[in-house]
Design an enzyme around this catalytic site. Structure first.
Site, short mmCIF file in Angstrom:
data_model
loop_
_atom_site.label_atom_id
_atom_site.label_comp_id
_atom_site.label_asym_id
_atom_site.label_seq_id
_atom_site.Cartn_x
_atom_site.Cartn_y
_atom_site.Cartn_z
N TYR A 1 0.72 -1.21 0.01
CA TYR A 1 -0.05 0.00 0.14
C TYR A 1 1.08 1.11 -0.05
CZ TYR A 1 -3.42 3.54 1.32
OH TYR A 1 -4.22 4.51 1.44
N LYS B 1 3.60 8.79 9.34
CA LYS B 1 2.82 8.24 10.73
C LYS B 1 3.33 8.42 11.92
CE LYS B 1 0.22 4.59 8.10
NZ LYS B 1 -1.21 5.10 8.58
N ASP C 1 8.95 2.55 0.72
CA ASP C 1 7.93 3.29 1.30
C ASP C 1 8.03 2.91 3.02
OD1 ASP C 1 5.52 4.49 2.18
OD2 ASP C 1 4.46 3.60 0.62
#
Length: 437
Positions: free
Chosen positions: A143, A275, A247
């Site tokens: 993702y 995050k 990522d």
């Protein structure tokens, strides 16, 4: 007594004017209803019905210091009193950039942004500008945010793959409304498959600008790279003049101060982080080699964003990173130790209850799934899990006072304690007992 009447009522109220009734589509997957928070502190959250939960959702990952951390709150308030954002430069940008370059092994320079999706967009733009090529290799089950140019169909609880997408011969879009041409530059490959990777890269090296990969498939079973896989990915991209992007929006500052690429000893060309970096405040970044980042210096690549590097975001990131860095990052060993105890305890309870399941753990994150397999080490096997059974388990855990993400991904914070682990294992035992009735 577990109650959800007020959350149900607020959800119905929200649906009158808030599209979908939630601010992010994924949150609608919570059963029996999306919960409404009233307050939270440390490792615990209280909802509007008065239920208190030990929280392993942690806002889908960012709350590595837990809720309402005093030091982080003080830093944010101090920054806000000076002004939220200026549209001008300030010392916080310089301090954060200096700190990130010091901590991230692959970063000569960084660029600040507001979300993981934005960081990925910038990294892909930099790769294309640097190579003069346009295609991007990405992998099944990874993702990379929800922008049209990278968001592909992603089966799982809360991220449902449509029947049309399953049958599509081309790269399937992640949602209705994506441009039909948005994924034309994407090459989708199985992960951990060196043969497929090498044959594709060698056959299309003249077209491929970048390979983007999560270092660990956190959303899809916490599947780790096979021994030597990331090293081979690094070797091939370097040989063929392709930009290697890791990522680390999830793994950055969660698997260690230097993220997964420090933990695994891999130096990508670019890394995306977000995050946990802000401890709950929106902030992200791209870091990487000076020769690639220079395309921002020369204005060949536009890097835009009204709130990029704002004072609140930079203060939050600085406070979070400095807190995590105390005692040479000792908190990471503590979080991992607690999660090893928790995951080991859950495996023992699954065995006790004669329930088939797998828990894949890496550092302070793990994925729990109900599946009739001994191990889950690839995306195809992960898709055999009983996602409905896990969603029901997560629902039962709410009634036991434990907040979980419905897809099986668990996070721990720096403020969870042994008492939380003990209480969680008791809750798991009770929930599993109800699950098999």
């Amino acid at each position: 007594m577990f109650q959800i009447d007020k959350s149900k009522a607020k959800y119905e109220q929200a649906k009158q004017h808030l599209a979908g009734g939630v601010a992010s589509s994924l949150r609608a997957s919570m059963k029996p209803t999306p919960l409404y928070a009233e307050s939270a502190k440390g490792a615990r959250l209280r909802d509007v019905d008065g239920n208190e939960f030990i929280d392993y959702l942690l806002a889908y990952g960012p709350l590595i210091l837990g809720h309402a951390h005093d030091g982080l709150t003080d830093a944010i308030l101090m920054a806000m009193r000076k002004g939220y954002t200026y549209g001008l430069q300030h010392d916080g940008e310089i301090e954060l950039a200096d700190l990130l370059v010091e901590i991230l092994p692959c970063a000569d320079k960084v660029a600040l942004s507001g979300s993981g999706t934005e960081a990925v967009m910038l990294a892909l733009r930099l790769a294309r500008a640097h190579t003069g090529k346009r295609k991007v290799v990405r992998f099944h089950g990874h993702y990379h945010g929800w922008s049209d140019s990278i968001f592909t169909s992603f089966p799982g609880a809360g991220l449902q793959q449509s029947t049309a997408a399953k049958q599509a011969a081309t790269v399937p879009p992640g949602t209705m409304g994506q441009s039909e041409s948005s994924l034309e530059d994407i090459i989708l490959l199985p992960w951990n498959d060196v043969v497929s990777l090498e044959s594709t890269l060698r056959a299309h090296a003249g077209e491929i600008a970048a390979v983007i990969s999560e270092p660990v498939m956190c959303n899809s079973g916490c599947i780790q790279p096979n021994v030597g896989y990331l090293e081979e990915l690094r070797r091939l991209t370097e040989e063929l003049g392709i930009v290697f992007i890791l990522d680390e929006v999830i793994t950055g500052f969660r698997l260690g101060l230097g993220g997964a690429h420090e933990r695994f000893g891999i130096k990508p060309d670019l890394v995306t982080i977000g995050k946990a970096m802000g401890g709950g405040i929106a902030v992200s970044a791209v870091g990487g080699k000076a020769e690639i980042m220079k395309h921002i210096d020369t204005a060949e690549v536009s890097h835009l964003g009204t709130l990029n590097g704002n004072g609140v975001a930079t203060a939050a990131a600085l406070a979070t990173i400095r807190e995590l860095a105390k005692d040479n990052g000792a908190v990471y060993a503590r979080m991992e130790e607690l999660f090893i105890k928790l995951s080991t305890g859950i495996r023992e309870l699954l065995h006790k209850r004669h329930i088939s399941g797998v828990i894949n753990q890496v550092g302070p994150v793990f994925h729990m799934m109900f599946i009739d397999e001994k191990e889950v080490n690839n995306f195809d096997t992960f898709n055999k899990r009983d996602s409905g059974k896990y969603a029901r388990f997560a629902e039962l855990m709410l009634e036991e006072g434990v907040l979980l993400r419905p897809n099986g991904l668990w996070y721990i914070s720096a403020v969870h304690e042994q008492a939380d682990i003990d209480a969680t294992l008791l809750a798991v035992d009770r929930a599993l007992g109800l699950l098999v009735v």
